[in-house]
Design a protein around this motif. Sequence first.
Motif, PDB file in Angstrom:
ATOM      1  N   MET A   1       0.855  -1.167   0.000  1.00 15.14           N
ATOM      2  CA  MET A   1       0.000   0.000   0.000  1.00 15.14           C
ATOM      3  C   MET A   1       0.896   1.224   0.000  1.00 15.14           C
ATOM      4  N   ARG A   2       0.697   2.101  -0.948  1.00 18.83           N
ATOM      5  CA  ARG A   2       1.407   3.374  -0.969  1.00 18.83           C
ATOM      6  C   ARG A   2       0.609   4.356  -0.131  1.00 18.83           C
ATOM      7  N   LYS A   3       1.288   5.071   0.765  1.00 20.65           N
ATOM      8  CA  LYS A   3       0.578   6.022   1.612  1.00 20.65           C
ATOM      9  C   LYS A   3       1.504   7.138   2.024  1.00 20.65           C
ATOM     10  N   ARG A   4       0.877   8.235   2.497  1.00 16.46           N
ATOM     11  CA  ARG A   4       1.647   9.359   3.005  1.00 16.46           C
ATOM     12  C   ARG A   4       0.786  10.122   4.003  1.00 16.46           C
ATOM     13  N   ILE A   5       1.445  10.751   4.966  1.00 13.57           N
ATOM     14  CA  ILE A   5       0.763  11.598   5.934  1.00 13.57           C
ATOM     15  C   ILE A   5       0.810  13.015   5.380  1.00 13.57           C
ATOM     16  N   ALA A   6      -0.347  13.636   5.256  1.00  9.68           N
ATOM     17  CA  ALA A   6      -0.433  14.998   4.729  1.00  9.68           C
ATOM     18  C   ALA A   6      -0.756  15.940   5.874  1.00  9.68           C
ATOM     19  N   GLY A   7      -0.617  17.231   5.636  1.00  8.51           N
ATOM     20  CA  GLY A   7      -0.984  18.225   6.643  1.00  8.51           C
ATOM     21  C   GLY A   7      -2.460  18.142   6.956  1.00  8.51           C
ATOM     22  N   GLN A   8      -2.832  18.601   8.123  1.00 11.04           N
ATOM     23  CA  GLN A   8      -4.232  18.567   8.552  1.00 11.04           C
ATOM     24  C   GLN A   8      -5.107  19.341   7.578  1.00 11.04           C
ATOM     25  N   HIS A   9      -6.165  18.700   7.111  1.00 12.98           N
ATOM     26  CA  HIS A   9      -7.143  19.346   6.235  1.00 12.98           C
ATOM     27  C   HIS A   9      -8.395  19.606   7.036  1.00 12.98           C
ATOM     28  N   HIS A  10      -9.038  20.681   6.800  1.00 13.46           N
ATOM     29  CA  HIS A  10     -10.310  20.963   7.454  1.00 13.46           C
ATOM     30  C   HIS A  10     -11.386  20.860   6.394  1.00 13.46           C
ATOM     31  N   ALA A  11     -12.244  19.946   6.556  1.00 18.35           N
ATOM     32  CA  ALA A  11     -13.279  19.700   5.571  1.00 18.35           C
ATOM     33  C   ALA A  11     -14.642  19.865   6.203  1.00 18.35           C
ATOM     34  N   PRO A  12     -15.230  21.254   5.607  1.00 18.08           N
ATOM     35  CA  PRO A  12     -16.556  21.376   6.180  1.00 18.08           C
ATOM     36  C   PRO A  12     -17.138  19.906   6.379  1.00 18.08           C
TER      37      PRO A  12
END
Length: 158
Positions: free
Chosen positions: A1-12
């Motif tokens: 599985m390819r994965k990455r941790i991204a910056g926090q997103h705020h999703a209404p």
Amino acid sequence: MRKRIAGQHHAPPGGASDQAWLALEQIATVEMTSEDPGFPVEDALCGTNEPGWRAAQGGPQQIRLIFDKPVSLHRIQLRFDEANSERTQEFTLRWSPAAGGPSIEIARQQWNFSPAGSRMELEDYVVDLDAVAVLELAIQPDVSRRDAVATLASWRLG
């Protein structure tokens, strides 16, 4: 599985065999805002019997599936398990025909978990989506507490 941790997103339920589910580990990269190392996202996406994914910290979280090439989707199944605490979770499911493009909401759902009653939420959507480049799941683990930790038992696509 390819994965990455991204910056926090705020999703209404059910019916199809395991052969009907897409092998996400072969066709997509998963990006998430955080991940508890003891509860990797593969456990939720690859149909294992493990407890699933859990965020590394409390608060809103996002998991994005970025497909190598656009796919057609006809079924989306999400399962959340919560046996320990009472909370009201909200999730939003969106898709986009282009990476970085605008997203289209598929569903927004709230669920009240209760250890003495409702401990599992299963959402099974029949959809007709063509050319899906990105599928994202935004989870607000508790609408009244910022410290609640998001979890996902399984996420399957067909």
